[in-house]
Design an enzyme around this catalytic site. Structure first.
Site: not given
Ligand SMILES: *Cc1c(COP(=O)(O)O)cnc(C)c1O
Length: 356
Positions: A99, A166, A190
């Site tokens: 990511w 993020d 999540k």
């Molecule tokens: C799941 C995840 C993403 C991707 O998220 P999307 O909503 O599918 O674009 C990005 N960063 C992290 C840390 C994630 O766990």
């Protein structure tokens, strides 16, 4: 048979959120209509939006001068929106996984990117510590929890510049000093809500400093001005997010959630560390994620991995197959997962080990 949900995302939600969402799908706010079929401009939905923003700010103790937005596009769209809106010349990024590197790839489209450190050399199984962030960057970007590799940065870094993070997979699992950040974002699927909504916490006066032309929908200022109602927001996931936030408040807030998460992670890591068969993929305890626990079979048992997945699945353990980049197993212990599920998984691991 009781199912235990260890999926990495979308992932387990609290029964409270699921029940309240199911009720609203049938009859929302006593309107005699489903939440699926009402205007996002109705006063009943506006109240949901307002309360979700207010509770988000309350639970994370977000200081004055920040906006909370609920947008579409996932965390993946933020990889581009962040540099488009915030990058003037140069930014620093920490590469701790897939990511993080996707965020770096998008940022390079908009300016000079200094990747200050990377843990790619060991398949991202640790958090780099020896790096310095140049003082002349516009921001430092990092991924707080590396969902795929099971590493986590659980303390706000001290790097001397404004930060952007993020926090898709560990938001609401620890207190965050939001005042150190210009922006925090994450997909909701999540720790918060069903897929379809992305949260953004942004410092209002950090916006509007690039001379780049930004399309209306990709400009944070559009959404700040319109309170996430410039266009139709993801109505149902926002409703569900509000239910989760209410549930978190009822439980006692972020510090209580953190304690519960630490306890759950302890039980599972202790079982792995004490086992003759399993081994954690992240050796350094300090780097281990309390949200996503990644482990594999030791070399002498490697050929039993597939058997263990089948054995555990038959006993109701759902979603424990590891990501293809790591292999083995991954148990995601998000906020909504009860300790009972962790103990059930540990029992299944012990039962399997005793059989072999
Ligand atoms: C799941 C995840 C993403 C991707 O998220 P999307 O909503 O599918 O674009 C990005 N960063 C992290 C840390 C994630 O766990």
């Amino acid at each position: 048979m009781k199912k235990h949900n260890f999926y990495a995302g979308p992932s387990i939600m609290s029964q409270f959120t699921i029940d309240a969402t199911a009720d609203a799908v049938k009859n929302f706010a006593d309107m005699g209509l489903s939440i699926l079929e009402i205007s996002h401009r109705s006063k009943q939905f506006q109240a949901v939006m307002d309360e979700a923003v207010a509770l988000f700010k309350e639970l994370l103790e977000i200081p004055e001068g920040y906006s909370v937005l609920f947008l579409g596009g996932g965390a993946s769209l933020q990889f581009a929106m962040v540099p488009m809106n915030m990058l003037k010349n140069k930014a620093a990024y920490l590469d701790t996984g897939v990511w993080a590197s996707k965020a770096i790839k998008e940022a390079k489209l908009f300016g000079d990117i200094d990747v200050v450190a990377s843990s790619k050399d060991r398949n991202y199984n640790y958090i780099p510590r020896d790096y310095t962030v140049p003082s002349d960057v516009d921001y430092f970007h990092y991924t707080s929890n590396n969902t795929i590799y099971g590493t986590e940065i659980r303390k706000d870094p001290e790097v001397g510049v404004r930060m952007i993070a993020d926090m898709s997979s560990d938001i609401f699992s620890r207190p965050v000093d939001v005042s150190k950040y210009d922006l925090i974002y994450g997909g909701a699927q999540k720790n918060l809500a069903p897929a379809g909504v992305t949260f953004v916490i942004v410092k209002d006066d950090a916006l509007g400093h690039t001379d780049r032309v930004i399309p209306t929908m990709l400009n944070y200022e559009t959404h700040v001005k319109k309170g996430s109602m410039f266009n139709t927001p993801p109505v149902l996931p926002i409703f569900s997010a509000l239910q989760t936030l209410k549930y978190y408040k009822q439980l006692g807030g972020v510090k209580v959630l953190e304690k519960m998460d630490l306890d759950k992670a302890d039980v599972l890591y202790n079982a792995i560390d004490g086992s003759k068969m399993f081994v954690a993929t992240v050796p350094n305890h300090e780097d281990r994620s309390i949200m996503n626990v990644c482990f594999v079979m030791k070399p002498e048992y490697k050929d039993l991995e597939k058997d263990f997945i089948d054995f555990a699945t038959e006993r109701g353990m759902m979603g424990i197959k590891g990501h293809r980049d790591v292999g083995g197993f991954r148990a995601s212990l998000y906020n909504a997962l009860p300790m009972e599920s962790v103990k059930a998984l540990v029992d299944v691991m012990k039962e399997f080990e005793a059989k072999h």
